[in-house]
Design an enzyme around this catalytic site. Structure first.
Site, mmCIF file in Angstrom:
data_model
loop_
_atom_site.group_PDB
_atom_site.id
_atom_site.type_symbol
_atom_site.label_atom_id
_atom_site.label_comp_id
_atom_site.label_asym_id
_atom_site.label_seq_id
_atom_site.Cartn_x
_atom_site.Cartn_y
_atom_site.Cartn_z
ATOM 1 N N SER A 87 -1.954 1.784 8.594
ATOM 2 C CA SER A 87 -2.691 2.553 7.589
ATOM 3 C C SER A 87 -4.121 2.840 8.036
ATOM 4 O O SER A 87 -4.630 3.952 7.865
ATOM 5 C CB SER A 87 -2.716 1.804 6.249
ATOM 6 N N GLY B 91 5.267 4.892 4.578
ATOM 7 C CA GLY B 91 4.431 4.372 3.493
ATOM 8 C C GLY B 91 3.037 4.005 3.978
ATOM 9 O O GLY B 91 2.036 4.256 3.300
ATOM 10 N N ASP B 92 2.964 3.421 5.172
ATOM 11 C CA ASP B 92 1.662 3.068 5.757
ATOM 12 C C ASP B 92 0.824 4.327 5.965
ATOM 13 O O ASP B 92 -0.374 4.349 5.684
ATOM 14 C CB ASP B 92 1.845 2.380 7.119
ATOM 15 N N ALA B 93 1.468 5.375 6.486
ATOM 16 C CA ALA B 93 0.761 6.623 6.764
ATOM 17 C C ALA B 93 0.281 7.257 5.462
ATOM 18 O O ALA B 93 -0.832 7.802 5.392
ATOM 19 C CB ALA B 93 1.669 7.591 7.517
#
Length: 345
Positions: free
Chosen positions: A71, A299-301
């Site tokens: 992230s 999801g991290d991105a």
């Protein structure tokens, strides 16, 4: 726009730096190791042989990962402002650790790793079938992060400098003491503290730790599976993601400076944002199935894209738009990787 000096070290992440060992595998492999798609777990004894088997049997890629680090890397990429982001976590003194350091530094992160003498750098098996991913993390050195490292003046200086913090829920299993220091600092100084539900097992088995820090969370991220698990564990008796998002946003806060915002992604379905007792849904960028490479890091991105605009004090709509853009880029590539420059306005 403010000068880039204003963004110096504005965003700090803390988490488990892991080297992703990623491969497209088959259903038999998933069954053999009792692994479910769209899930994330910690490796048990039975999973340990899988890393070598993946390397020998499938076409493996090694990609620097770990949820929070992903992230922060994406936020740095979106911002394109040198020195805007910092990251702390624990690696081993080995070739994987060196590779991780090189990768993170090249991505523009100011990394202050704790280097553990005894444990090897953590790895994460990323099993991909039909574009969906399953994560099996062998934390090793990542599990050795000590709050003493955070307290060192050169490291605490990163906390002092930052105005926004992001910590994935996975770090709850490693150093709740560190999370406590950072979350209390954020609350005392009217800074923005954010976390992620991260995985069903965190909501289930680290419920107490998660609950302890919820009052400090100004933004809570998660996906629909994690949200439903959170609801179940708290006895809310609803599977309705919008209702769950509202309920999470209305849980007690440590300070009244910011109202809590809940942001739940649902794969190809709209992003659900709850604030002030209301839900807004934002459609994601549609992607034809044949363009999907894998969902590892999606999801991290999303969080990285979101945070890149949040630190610029943009609207929630802009933050979500940036999150959707970043995750759309990442799912068309292997792992949490991206082209040299973003194409986001």
């Amino acid at each position: 726009m403010a000068s880039s000096n204003n963004y110096d070290g504005i965003l700090l992440g803390m988490g488990n730096p892991l080297l992703d060992i990623s491969a497209v595998v088959d259903e038999d492999f998933l069954t053999k190791y009792d692994v479910k798609l769209n899930n994330a777990i910690l490796a048990e004894e039975k999973h340990l042989p899988m890393y070598d088997e993946m390397s020998s049997k499938f076409n493996v890629e090694y990609i620097a990962g770990g949820a929070t680090q992903n992230s922060i890397k994406v936020a740095q990429w979106m911002l394109q402002i040198p020195g805007a982001t910092s990251y702390m976590g624990s690696i081993g003194k080995d070739k994987y650790g060196e590779a991780m350091k090189k990768d993170a530094t090249a991505a523009g992160l100011n990394v202050h790793y704790y280097e553990d003498e005894s444990a090897p750098t953590g790895t994460c098996g990323v099993c991909v079938v039909g574009g969906e991913r399953s994560l099996i993390a062998n934390l090793s050195a990542a599990n050795c992060y000590k709050v003493d490292h955070l307290k060192k003046p050169e490291n605490w200086a990163l906390v002092e400098k930052a105005k926004f913090y992001y910590i994935a829920g996975f770090f709850l299993t490693v150093s709740p003491e560190s999370i406590q220091l950072v979350s209390e600092h954020a609350a005392a100084n009217n800074k923005v503290f954010t976390m992620n539900l991260s995985a069903p097992f965190i909501c289930e088995f680290f419920k107490d730790a998660q609950e302890k820090f919820l009052p400090y969370m100004d933004y809570v991220f998660g996906n629909e599976t994690e949200a439903r698990t959170f609801s179940k564990v708290h006895g809310w008796e609803t599977e309705d993601v919008e209702q769950i998002a509202i309920k999470i946003s209305q849980l007690p806060k440590a300070t009244g400076t910011y109202k809590r915002t809940t942001v739940i992604t649902q794969g190809a379905d709209p992003v659900v944002v709850a604030e002030d007792g209301k839900v807004t849904k934002y459609p994601v960028i549609p992607l034809p199935k044949e363009k999907l490479v894998d969902t590892n890091g999606a999801g991290d991105a999303f969080v990285g894209g979101f945070m890149s605009q949040l630190v610029k004090e943009k609207s929630i709509a802009e933050c979500v738009k940036a999150g959707c853009y970043a995750s759309n880029v990442v799912i068309q590539r292997s792992g949490c990787t991206y082209p040299e420059k973003p194409d986001f306005n």
